[in-house]
Design a protein around this motif. Structure first.
Motif, PDB file in Angstrom:
ATOM      1  N   SER A  44      11.094   4.803   5.453  1.00 56.20           N
ATOM      2  CA  SER A  44      11.591   5.345   6.729  1.00 56.20           C
ATOM      3  C   SER A  44      12.480   4.324   7.430  1.00 56.20           C
ATOM      4  CB  SER A  44      10.419   5.727   7.630  1.00 56.20           C
ATOM      5  OG  SER A  44       9.644   6.755   7.060  1.00 56.20           O
ATOM      6  N   THR A  69       0.854  -1.184   0.000  1.00 56.63           N
ATOM      7  CA  THR A  69       0.000   0.000   0.000  1.00 56.63           C
ATOM      8  C   THR A  69       0.896   1.242   0.000  1.00 56.63           C
ATOM      9  OG1 THR A  69      -0.065   0.148   2.423  1.00 56.63           O
ATOM     10  CG2 THR A  69      -1.743  -1.228   1.351  1.00 56.63           C
ATOM     11  N   ALA A  70       0.323   2.377  -0.300  1.00 52.63           N
ATOM     12  CA  ALA A  70       1.085   3.631  -0.305  1.00 52.63           C
ATOM     13  C   ALA A  70       1.644   3.928   1.085  1.00 52.63           C
ATOM     14  CB  ALA A  70       0.197   4.778  -0.780  1.00 52.63           C
ATOM     15  N   GLU A  71       0.856   3.637   2.116  1.00 52.26           N
ATOM     16  CA  GLU A  71       1.298   3.881   3.490  1.00 52.26           C
ATOM     17  C   GLU A  71       2.461   2.967   3.852  1.00 52.26           C
ATOM     18  OE1 GLU A  71       1.618   5.652   7.087  1.00 52.26           O
ATOM     19  OE2 GLU A  71       0.377   6.277   5.391  1.00 52.26           O
ATOM     20  N   PHE A  72       2.372   1.703   3.415  1.00 50.69           N
ATOM     21  CA  PHE A  72       3.453   0.777   3.723  1.00 50.69           C
ATOM     22  C   PHE A  72       4.754   1.193   3.030  1.00 50.69           C
ATOM     23  CE2 PHE A  72       5.890  -3.157   2.814  1.00 50.69           C
ATOM     24  CZ  PHE A  72       6.247  -3.444   4.112  1.00 50.69           C
ATOM     25  N   LYS A  73       4.663   1.715   1.820  1.00 47.73           N
ATOM     26  CA  LYS A  73       5.861   2.188   1.113  1.00 47.73           C
ATOM     27  C   LYS A  73       6.565   3.282   1.911  1.00 47.73           C
ATOM     28  CE  LYS A  73       4.777   1.148  -3.726  1.00 47.73           C
ATOM     29  NZ  LYS A  73       4.592   1.720  -5.079  1.00 47.73           N
ATOM     30  N   LYS A  74       5.774   4.187   2.483  1.00 46.89           N
ATOM     31  CA  LYS A  74       6.358   5.258   3.308  1.00 46.89           C
ATOM     32  C   LYS A  74       7.033   4.676   4.549  1.00 46.89           C
ATOM     33  CE  LYS A  74       2.968   8.793   1.969  1.00 46.89           C
ATOM     34  NZ  LYS A  74       1.872   9.676   2.469  1.00 46.89           N
ATOM     35  N   GLU A  75       6.365   3.705   5.176  1.00 50.49           N
ATOM     36  CA  GLU A  75       6.916   3.088   6.384  1.00 50.49           C
ATOM     37  C   GLU A  75       8.217   2.352   6.077  1.00 50.49           C
ATOM     38  OE1 GLU A  75       3.822   0.567   7.783  1.00 50.49           O
ATOM     39  OE2 GLU A  75       2.528   2.224   8.436  1.00 50.49           O
TER      40      GLU A  75
END
Length: 214
Positions: A72, A63-69
């Motif tokens: 990081s 997901t887009a959120e997982f890519k950010k996580e």
């Protein structure tokens, strides 16, 4: 003098109580007190539970959120921008093929992603005979990996040490089944307290993989 004798008697009784408690604990239930660079773990064993099998072909749920996580997490591991872009943008092409063998003692893993393939075998050992396997990581570095099962053989934990780039830090991975078709991979990076690097920081990311049916 009587007061000193009473205090001494109390100390002796307290010592006996502690020793009795230790004897009552089973070896695999005693807490392992590790150095500051290592985690503390309980109930370590070399075999998986009878109803646990991580074998299969697994693809990450992206997901887009997982890519950010994940980006990081890679930043905290000291990875450069170019590497992070390649890996994060190519997550949809990634997969892991796992073969659980010998009652879970051996976990063969082939990970494929845009940065390359990584094949290794994680060998689980119990508390009485801990075993460190020397494997070659994707960068060509020789690293030490120790593995075991926890929580009555339902969770597989591995610790990767001696990666030169992280200067004494280590990587911890816990794999377990959330359901028959979802594999969770909880990955964390622990920097060395003695490292002077300001780029290396604690990082944690939770992967979820979907089983690929053939």
């Amino acid at each position: 003098e009587k007061t000193k004798e009473i205090e001494k008697t109390k100390e002796i009784e307290k010592t006996k109580e502690i020793e009795t408690t230790k004897e009552q604990l089973a070896p695999n239930e005693q807490m392992r007190v590790a150095s500051s660079d290592e985690p503390i773990h309980i109930s370590r064993q070399s075999r998986a539970a009878d109803n646990v099998d991580l074998s299969g072909t697994w693809r990450p749920i992206v997901t887009a959120e997982f890519k950010k996580e994940y980006d990081s997490y890679l930043v905290n591991c000291g990875q450069p921008l170019i590497f992070r872009k390649v890996v994060v943008n190519g997550m949809g092409y990634q997969k892991e093929i796992i073969r659980q063998l010998n009652e879970g003692v051996d976990l063969e893993i082939t990970a494929s992603n845009p940065a390359g393939d990584w094949e290794r075998t994680l060998v689980a050992s119990d508390e009485s005979q801990p075993f460190n396997a020397t494997i070659t990581d994707p960068d060509g570095d020789k690293v030490q990996v120790e593995a075991w099962w926890e929580e009555n053989g339902t969770r597989h934990k591995s610790i990767l040490r001696e990666k030169p780039a992280v200067r004494g830090g280590f990587f911890e991975t816990v794999r377990y089944l959330e359901s028959d078709n979802v594999l969770v991979c909880d990955s964390s990076f622990h920097p060395s307290p003695s490292s002077s690097s300001t780029k290396l920081k604690y990082g944690q990311v939770l992967w979820k993989f979907q089983r690929e049916h053939t």
